[in-house]
Scaffold this motif. Structure first.
Motif, mmCIF file in Angstrom:
data_model
loop_
_atom_site.group_PDB
_atom_site.id
_atom_site.type_symbol
_atom_site.label_atom_id
_atom_site.label_comp_id
_atom_site.label_asym_id
_atom_site.label_seq_id
_atom_site.Cartn_x
_atom_site.Cartn_y
_atom_site.Cartn_z
ATOM 1 N N PHE A 1 -0.793 -5.067 4.544
ATOM 2 C CA PHE A 1 -0.366 -3.800 3.721
ATOM 3 C C PHE A 1 -0.180 -4.503 2.376
ATOM 4 O O PHE A 1 -0.440 -3.716 1.450
ATOM 5 C CB PHE A 1 0.998 -3.038 4.176
ATOM 6 C CG PHE A 1 2.065 -2.542 3.413
ATOM 7 C CD1 PHE A 1 1.351 -0.875 3.125
ATOM 8 C CD2 PHE A 1 3.037 -2.769 2.841
ATOM 9 C CE1 PHE A 1 2.445 0.069 3.044
ATOM 10 C CE2 PHE A 1 3.238 -1.441 1.771
ATOM 11 C CZ PHE A 1 3.295 -0.164 2.017
ATOM 12 N N ALA A 2 0.814 -5.245 2.388
ATOM 13 C CA ALA A 2 0.764 -5.876 0.710
ATOM 14 C C ALA A 2 -0.233 -5.931 -0.034
ATOM 15 O O ALA A 2 -0.670 -5.720 -1.317
ATOM 16 C CB ALA A 2 1.768 -7.750 0.785
ATOM 17 N N LEU B 1 10.169 2.475 -3.754
ATOM 18 C CA LEU B 1 10.024 2.633 -2.739
ATOM 19 C C LEU B 1 10.572 1.272 -1.864
ATOM 20 O O LEU B 1 9.578 0.579 -2.634
ATOM 21 C CB LEU B 1 8.297 2.783 -2.335
ATOM 22 C CG LEU B 1 7.703 2.588 -1.076
ATOM 23 C CD1 LEU B 1 9.419 4.010 -0.237
ATOM 24 C CD2 LEU B 1 6.407 2.456 -0.824
ATOM 25 N N ILE B 2 11.027 1.196 -1.168
ATOM 26 C CA ILE B 2 11.687 0.453 -0.003
ATOM 27 C C ILE B 2 10.318 0.755 0.890
ATOM 28 O O ILE B 2 11.641 1.408 1.937
ATOM 29 C CB ILE B 2 13.072 0.084 -0.308
ATOM 30 C CG1 ILE B 2 13.137 -0.552 -1.180
ATOM 31 C CG2 ILE B 2 13.558 -1.017 0.670
ATOM 32 C CD1 ILE B 2 15.030 -0.224 -1.678
ATOM 33 N N THR B 3 9.951 -0.433 1.889
ATOM 34 C CA THR B 3 9.429 0.289 3.242
ATOM 35 C C THR B 3 9.381 -1.074 3.442
ATOM 36 O O THR B 3 9.207 -2.108 3.384
ATOM 37 C CB THR B 3 7.994 0.129 2.589
ATOM 38 O OG1 THR B 3 7.330 0.574 4.105
ATOM 39 C CG2 THR B 3 7.164 -0.503 1.402
ATOM 40 N N ASN B 4 9.257 -1.296 5.019
ATOM 41 C CA ASN B 4 8.736 -2.764 5.578
ATOM 42 C C ASN B 4 7.319 -2.593 6.072
ATOM 43 O O ASN B 4 7.073 -3.581 6.947
ATOM 44 C CB ASN B 4 9.200 -3.201 6.719
ATOM 45 C CG ASN B 4 9.493 -1.974 8.188
ATOM 46 O OD1 ASN B 4 8.202 -1.641 7.753
ATOM 47 N ND2 ASN B 4 10.263 -1.605 9.098
ATOM 48 N N GLY B 5 6.838 -1.962 5.404
ATOM 49 C CA GLY B 5 5.667 -2.218 5.210
ATOM 50 C C GLY B 5 4.579 -1.978 6.585
ATOM 51 O O GLY B 5 3.516 -1.623 7.198
ATOM 52 N N TYR B 6 5.236 -1.461 7.029
ATOM 53 C CA TYR B 6 4.667 -1.909 9.334
ATOM 54 C C TYR B 6 5.382 0.013 9.900
ATOM 55 O O TYR B 6 6.302 0.502 10.711
ATOM 56 C CB TYR B 6 5.363 -2.582 10.115
ATOM 57 C CG TYR B 6 4.925 -2.083 11.077
ATOM 58 C CD1 TYR B 6 3.849 -1.930 11.451
ATOM 59 C CD2 TYR B 6 5.950 -2.190 12.213
ATOM 60 C CE1 TYR B 6 2.871 -2.256 13.083
ATOM 61 C CE2 TYR B 6 5.518 -1.795 14.205
ATOM 62 C CZ TYR B 6 4.370 -2.347 13.518
ATOM 63 O OH TYR B 6 3.206 -1.897 15.769
ATOM 64 N N THR C 1 9.009 -8.818 -3.402
ATOM 65 C CA THR C 1 9.248 -9.020 -1.585
ATOM 66 C C THR C 1 11.154 -8.854 -1.857
ATOM 67 O O THR C 1 11.576 -8.540 -2.891
ATOM 68 C CB THR C 1 9.465 -10.170 -0.566
ATOM 69 O OG1 THR C 1 9.892 -11.298 -1.554
ATOM 70 C CG2 THR C 1 7.718 -10.524 -0.287
ATOM 71 N N HIS C 2 12.040 -8.133 -0.738
ATOM 72 C CA HIS C 2 12.858 -7.612 -0.563
ATOM 73 C C HIS C 2 13.704 -8.481 0.547
ATOM 74 O O HIS C 2 14.357 -7.181 0.712
ATOM 75 C CB HIS C 2 13.309 -6.116 -1.113
ATOM 76 C CG HIS C 2 14.375 -5.589 -1.509
ATOM 77 N ND1 HIS C 2 14.882 -6.447 -3.044
ATOM 78 C CD2 HIS C 2 15.317 -4.663 -1.493
ATOM 79 C CE1 HIS C 2 16.256 -5.490 -2.928
ATOM 80 N NE2 HIS C 2 16.009 -4.421 -2.082
ATOM 81 N N LEU D 1 9.371 -2.484 -3.063
ATOM 82 C CA LEU D 1 10.161 -3.182 -2.472
ATOM 83 C C LEU D 1 9.939 -3.827 -0.922
ATOM 84 O O LEU D 1 9.676 -2.503 0.071
ATOM 85 C CB LEU D 1 11.643 -3.039 -2.517
ATOM 86 C CG LEU D 1 11.642 -3.129 -4.357
ATOM 87 C CD1 LEU D 1 13.160 -2.950 -4.512
ATOM 88 C CD2 LEU D 1 11.929 -4.544 -5.125
ATOM 89 N N LEU D 2 9.460 -4.464 -1.002
ATOM 90 C CA LEU D 2 8.650 -5.138 0.496
ATOM 91 C C LEU D 2 10.294 -5.776 1.469
ATOM 92 O O LEU D 2 10.365 -6.901 1.674
ATOM 93 C CB LEU D 2 7.242 -5.827 0.616
ATOM 94 C CG LEU D 2 6.369 -5.821 1.613
ATOM 95 C CD1 LEU D 2 6.585 -4.479 2.411
ATOM 96 C CD2 LEU D 2 5.679 -6.476 1.277
#
Length: 251
Positions: free
Chosen positions: A138-139, A90-95, A151-152, A119-120
């Motif tokens: 979130f992390a 999963l790729i996410t910005n966490g927000y 982190t990504h 992957l953040l």
């Protein structure tokens, strides 16, 4: 089996183009009019049917911000695990919500779903509009669920290049390193969309830049299904995915 798709080993789902960020490096441009979301049942059917016919080694969900539909993300990854797909990213910005209770619920469900690599997306571009404190929360929740997390970041020109943006990104990554979260290699910004508007001075218009995310049309290893259902010139909302794969022709 179609010779052009016989080596297929990866499925990607763009859950939506809608996003909580307004990043100046985004290859998709602005997302203001993006309101379409992937149909969950259709996506699950794709996972089931493709995994039954091909040796699928990995699956990814991304966006936009995919966790705007975190229930869909969880169901897709649960189906991937059920069908023996070993790598589930999963790729996410966490927000994705301002509701802390909803954030906690979503992360717990991600843990149950079988996501085994998050992957953040954190860097100078994302953090211009996305609050880093929320992303850190979130992390920490992800870590508490035992889901592998890195982190990504997005690098401008290259990871090794010294420029203002890369320098600021390195500072942000160090904050996550202090939390015990290392970084992936990230990706290099492709000159498209917003990047061509806001960062054009960093690109040479004479360079013949090849998009690294485009598949070899004569040897499809990964399919990416958009929120509109589109893939390889077909559409999973209108046609069976196996029929799309078997009838695919390059060009």
């Amino acid at each position: 089996m179609n010779i052009y798709t016989r080596n297929l080993n990866r499925i990607e789902f763009m859950v939506t183009l809608a996003c909580t960020g307004k990043c100046k490096h985004c290859s998709e441009g602005t997302h203001d009019a993006s309101v379409e979301f992937l149909d969950c049942d259709a996506a699950i059917d794709v996972v089931r049917r493709v995994a039954n016919q091909y040796k699928i080694e990995s699956l990814m969900t991304f966006g936009g911000e995919p966790l705007l539909r975190w229930e869909t993300v969880c169901r897709i990854h649960a189906e991937a695990r059920k069908n023996g797909i070993p790598k589930r990213q999963l790729i996410t910005n966490g927000y994705f919500t301002k509701d802390r209770n909803q954030m906690h619920t979503a992360v717990r469900e991600l843990g149950k779903s079988g996501v085994n690599a998050i992957l953040l997306s954190v860097d100078v571009f994302h953090q211009e509009t996305i609050p880093i404190d929320v992303v850190k929360e979130f992390a920490n929740l992800v870590k508490s669920e035992g889901i592998p997390l890195r982190t990504h970041p997005a690098w401008l020109v290259s990871k090794k290049k010294d420029n203002f943006y890369n320098g600021e990104t390195r500072k942000i990554l160090r904050e996550f390193e202090k939390m015990g979260i290392g970084a992936s290699d990230g990706n290099t910004i492709f000159p498209s969309g917003n990047a061509l508007i806001y960062l054009k001075e960093y690109f040479n218009e004479n360079d013949n830049v090849v998009n690294p995310y485009v598949e070899d049309p004569e040897d499809i290893r990964a399919i990416c299904i958009g929120p509109d259902g589109g893939v390889l010139g077909g559409n999973i909302y209108k046609k069976d995915i196996l029929d799309i794969l078997s009838s695919y022709l390059p060009g």
